[in-house]
Write a protein that holds these residues in place. Structure first.
Motif, PDB file in Angstrom:
ATOM      1  N   ILE A  11       4.029   9.331 -22.619  1.00 49.02           N
ATOM      2  CA  ILE A  11       3.752   7.961 -23.059  1.00 49.02           C
ATOM      3  C   ILE A  11       2.393   7.935 -23.743  1.00 49.02           C
ATOM      4  CG2 ILE A  11       3.318   5.595 -22.240  1.00 49.02           C
ATOM      5  CD1 ILE A  11       5.388   6.244 -20.002  1.00 49.02           C
ATOM      6  N   SER A  12       2.309   7.184 -24.817  1.00 54.47           N
ATOM      7  CA  SER A  12       1.075   7.115 -25.599  1.00 54.47           C
ATOM      8  C   SER A  12      -0.101   6.681 -24.720  1.00 54.47           C
ATOM      9  CB  SER A  12       1.269   6.145 -26.754  1.00 54.47           C
ATOM     10  OG  SER A  12       0.020   5.777 -27.275  1.00 54.47           O
ATOM     11  N   LEU A  13      -1.238   7.350 -24.951  1.00 53.45           N
ATOM     12  CA  LEU A  13      -2.432   7.087 -24.140  1.00 53.45           C
ATOM     13  C   LEU A  13      -2.850   5.621 -24.199  1.00 53.45           C
ATOM     14  CD1 LEU A  13      -4.737   8.143 -22.401  1.00 53.45           C
ATOM     15  CD2 LEU A  13      -5.825   9.038 -24.443  1.00 53.45           C
ATOM     16  N   LEU A  14      -2.655   5.007 -25.369  1.00 51.14           N
ATOM     17  CA  LEU A  14      -3.021   3.596 -25.520  1.00 51.14           C
ATOM     18  C   LEU A  14      -2.271   2.737 -24.503  1.00 51.14           C
ATOM     19  CD1 LEU A  14      -4.578   1.484 -27.206  1.00 51.14           C
ATOM     20  CD2 LEU A  14      -2.570   1.318 -28.685  1.00 51.14           C
ATOM     21  N   TRP A  15      -0.956   2.983 -24.378  1.00 51.14           N
ATOM     22  CA  TRP A  15      -0.144   2.202 -23.429  1.00 51.14           C
ATOM     23  C   TRP A  15      -0.495   2.524 -21.981  1.00 51.14           C
ATOM     24  CZ3 TRP A  15       1.858  -2.054 -24.793  1.00 51.14           C
ATOM     25  CH2 TRP A  15       2.287  -2.233 -26.119  1.00 51.14           C
ATOM     26  N   VAL A  16      -0.763   3.801 -21.725  1.00 50.71           N
ATOM     27  CA  VAL A  16      -1.152   4.196 -20.368  1.00 50.71           C
ATOM     28  C   VAL A  16      -2.412   3.439 -19.949  1.00 50.71           C
ATOM     29  CG1 VAL A  16      -1.988   6.120 -18.957  1.00 50.71           C
ATOM     30  CG2 VAL A  16      -0.065   6.464 -20.533  1.00 50.71           C
ATOM     31  N   LEU A  17      -3.389   3.403 -20.862  1.00 55.48           N
ATOM     32  CA  LEU A  17      -4.652   2.730 -20.536  1.00 55.48           C
ATOM     33  C   LEU A  17      -4.446   1.230 -20.379  1.00 55.48           C
ATOM     34  CD1 LEU A  17      -7.131   4.629 -22.890  1.00 55.48           C
ATOM     35  CD2 LEU A  17      -7.056   4.722 -20.398  1.00 55.48           C
ATOM     36  N   LEU A  18      -3.658   0.643 -21.297  1.00 58.90           N
ATOM     37  CA  LEU A  18      -3.458  -0.810 -21.245  1.00 58.90           C
ATOM     38  C   LEU A  18      -2.701  -1.218 -19.987  1.00 58.90           C
ATOM     39  CD1 LEU A  18      -2.620  -1.795 -24.957  1.00 58.90           C
ATOM     40  CD2 LEU A  18      -4.666  -2.348 -23.632  1.00 58.90           C
ATOM     41  N   VAL A  19      -1.615  -0.501 -19.677  1.00 63.23           N
ATOM     42  CA  VAL A  19      -0.763  -0.923 -18.562  1.00 63.23           C
ATOM     43  C   VAL A  19      -1.332  -0.447 -17.214  1.00 63.23           C
ATOM     44  CG1 VAL A  19       1.534  -0.793 -17.545  1.00 63.23           C
ATOM     45  CG2 VAL A  19       1.281  -1.035 -20.024  1.00 63.23           C
ATOM     46  N   ILE A  20      -1.458   0.885 -17.057  1.00 65.42           N
ATOM     47  CA  ILE A  20      -1.922   1.392 -15.758  1.00 65.42           C
ATOM     48  C   ILE A  20      -3.380   1.000 -15.525  1.00 65.42           C
ATOM     49  CG2 ILE A  20      -2.225   3.445 -14.302  1.00 65.42           C
ATOM     50  CD1 ILE A  20       0.075   4.732 -15.740  1.00 65.42           C
ATOM     51  N   GLY A  21      -4.197   1.055 -16.594  1.00 62.21           N
ATOM     52  CA  GLY A  21      -5.606   0.680 -16.461  1.00 62.21           C
ATOM     53  C   GLY A  21      -5.756  -0.764 -15.991  1.00 62.21           C
ATOM     54  N   THR A  22      -4.991  -1.664 -16.623  1.00 59.43           N
ATOM     55  CA  THR A  22      -5.074  -3.082 -16.238  1.00 59.43           C
ATOM     56  C   THR A  22      -4.633  -3.288 -14.793  1.00 59.43           C
ATOM     57  OG1 THR A  22      -4.588  -3.676 -18.530  1.00 59.43           O
ATOM     58  CG2 THR A  22      -4.354  -5.424 -16.883  1.00 59.43           C
ATOM     59  N   ILE A  23      -3.508  -2.656 -14.434  1.00 59.36           N
ATOM     60  CA  ILE A  23      -3.027  -2.791 -13.049  1.00 59.36           C
ATOM     61  C   ILE A  23      -4.086  -2.272 -12.069  1.00 59.36           C
ATOM     62  CG2 ILE A  23      -1.288  -1.975 -11.381  1.00 59.36           C
ATOM     63  CD1 ILE A  23       0.724  -1.929 -13.731  1.00 59.36           C
ATOM     64  N   ALA A  24      -4.692  -1.115 -12.407  1.00 61.18           N
ATOM     65  CA  ALA A  24      -5.675  -0.504 -11.505  1.00 61.18           C
ATOM     66  C   ALA A  24      -6.892  -1.421 -11.322  1.00 61.18           C
ATOM     67  CB  ALA A  24      -6.110   0.856 -12.046  1.00 61.18           C
ATOM     68  N   VAL A  25      -7.364  -2.009 -12.430  1.00 63.32           N
ATOM     69  CA  VAL A  25      -8.526  -2.903 -12.332  1.00 63.32           C
ATOM     70  C   VAL A  25      -8.158  -4.145 -11.520  1.00 63.32           C
ATOM     71  CG1 VAL A  25     -10.138  -4.354 -13.643  1.00 63.32           C
ATOM     72  CG2 VAL A  25      -9.610  -2.041 -14.445  1.00 63.32           C
ATOM     73  N   LEU A  26      -6.923  -4.652 -11.717  1.00 58.95           N
ATOM     74  CA  LEU A  26      -6.501  -5.841 -10.962  1.00 58.95           C
ATOM     75  C   LEU A  26      -6.355  -5.541  -9.467  1.00 58.95           C
ATOM     76  CD1 LEU A  26      -3.960  -7.549 -13.411  1.00 58.95           C
ATOM     77  CD2 LEU A  26      -6.276  -8.284 -12.791  1.00 58.95           C
TER      78      LEU A  26
END
Lengths: 173, 213
Positions: free
Chosen positions: B169-184
């Motif tokens: 999966i593209s790094l951009l999507w990984v950061l946007l989706v998993i990153g956002t969930i992790a911060v939340l």
């Protein structure tokens, strides 16, 4: 056109490098090898290794992808693309960061992004391992370096050079 | 921002290092750090040598540099350079850290381009990459030992790794989706965020010197 594509690809890669250079390696390999066919997998591995031998950040090797494609101008374009936008971003983000020192969200970002960054570094390590470790000698070198470093601190430059020399000795000795 | 401005105001003009001195210091670190690990050299020169920051300030700067995108060593040069002499300080620090490596990488690259059919050259570079895998594994385990021991962090870490390595999966999507969930998950007020964080082992900071990018 080619130079323009080089610029945006490497600018994008630097902005996506959350967790440092290793974290962006799978995406870099995907874009430069599979998507744009600028280098082969073996060339990507060799260029990566050249970055390991030189001083400074290992990821300076990205300039060689530009060089391969468009000579010294290509190298310069990649150099600017990979470092300039990111440095400007860091300059302003860091000042904001200091400004928000007391914000609880700052902690949430740091805390939440830490495991994401480690996951990305692990993925980057595996990407290089797939290209470099395909026989017993390579595996032995990787495991020995890991073991030595867990045991005590050794200058990484020595381990890197020893890896290269031992591999030559094992193949041709 | 107020903090940096205050820090700058408190330092009188002659206390601040000259741009030439900043450039020379980062140029030395950039030129001597063969095999990577620039962060450790930066610490040696800016904390122990020049005493521009103390150890805690350096680790704070490093933490910011690791969270922001881009290379850790380059981000760290921007942060320290900016702290010392503003934008101009950041510019000369980055130039210093990059110029020696750029010249050497380009030189090696031109030679490699001519000799890349040579089997000894290829074998050497394969061995180097194999050694780099050992180094990267060490750094990842040492930086991530906290993430590798708590189930929630381990879940975020594994999801990220599997998304990139298995599903491409593209790094951009990984950061946007998993990153956002992790911060939340660690958002202010969540009980996960309040979970006490075990301080890293003292050796951890020393070993951080291996950090490479």
């Amino acid at each position: 056109m080619k130079l323009f594509t080089l610029f945006w690809v490497f600018a994008l890669l630097s902005i996506l490098a959350v967790g440092g250079g290793t974290a962006v390696l799978p995406q870099m390999q995907h874009m430069t090898v599979d998507q744009f066919h600028w280098v082969s997998n073996k060339q990507f591995r060799d260029i990566y290794s050249i970055g390991q031998v030189a001083p400074g950040p290992n990821m300076l090797m990205v300039m060689l992808i530009g060089y391969k494609l468009a000579g010294f101008l290509g190298a310069a374009v990649v150099g600017f693309a990979f470092f300039l936008p990111d440095c400007i971003l860091t300059l302003f983000a860091n000042r904001l960061w200091v400004h928000f020192a007391a914000s609880p969200w700052r902690r949430a970002v740091q805390r939440g992004m830490a495991p994401v960054a480690i996951g990305l570094m692990l993925a980057g390590t595996v990407a290089i391992a797939k290209l470099a470790v395909f026989n017993l000698v390579g595996a032995a070198i990787a495991i020995t370096v890991f073991g030595v470093l867990l045991w005590r601190h050794v200058n990484p430059a020595l381990l890197i050079m020893a890896g290269g020399v031992i591999y030559i000795a094992a193949m041709f000795g | 921002m107020s903090e940096t401005l205050a820090a700058r105001a408190s330092a009188s003009a002659d206390e601040r290092p000259s741009l030439a001195r900043i450039f020379k210091t980062f140029l030395t670190a950039g030129g001597i750090s063969f095999g990577g690990g620039v962060v450790a050299y930066l610490r040696e020169y800016t904390v122990r040598g020049e005493k521009w920051l103390d150890d805690d300030e350096f680790l704070d700067a490093l933490e910011v540099s690791q969270t922001l995108p881009g290379l850790n060593a380059v981000n760290l040069s921007v942060v320290i350079g900016d702290r010392l002499r503003g934008v101009a300080g950041a510019a000369v620090a980055v130039a210093g850290i990059l110029i020696p490596g750029m010249l050497i990488v380009m030189t090696l690259g031109v030679v490699w381009e001519e000799r890349r059919r040579n089997p000894y050259v290829t074998a050497f570079l394969i061995g180097v990459a194999a050694a780099a895998v050992g180094l990267l594994t060490t750094v990842t385990v040492q930086l991530g030992h906290r993430q590798l021991t708590h189930w929630l962090d381990l879940t975020i870490l594994s999801a990220t790794f599997v998304a990139v390595t298995v599903f491409h999966i593209s790094l951009l999507w990984v950061l946007l989706v998993i990153g956002t969930i992790a911060v939340l998950i660690y958002r202010p007020g969540s009980h996960h965020g309040e979970r006490e964080v075990k301080l890293p082992h003292p050796h951890f900071h020393k070993r951080r010197g291996l950090l490479r990018d």
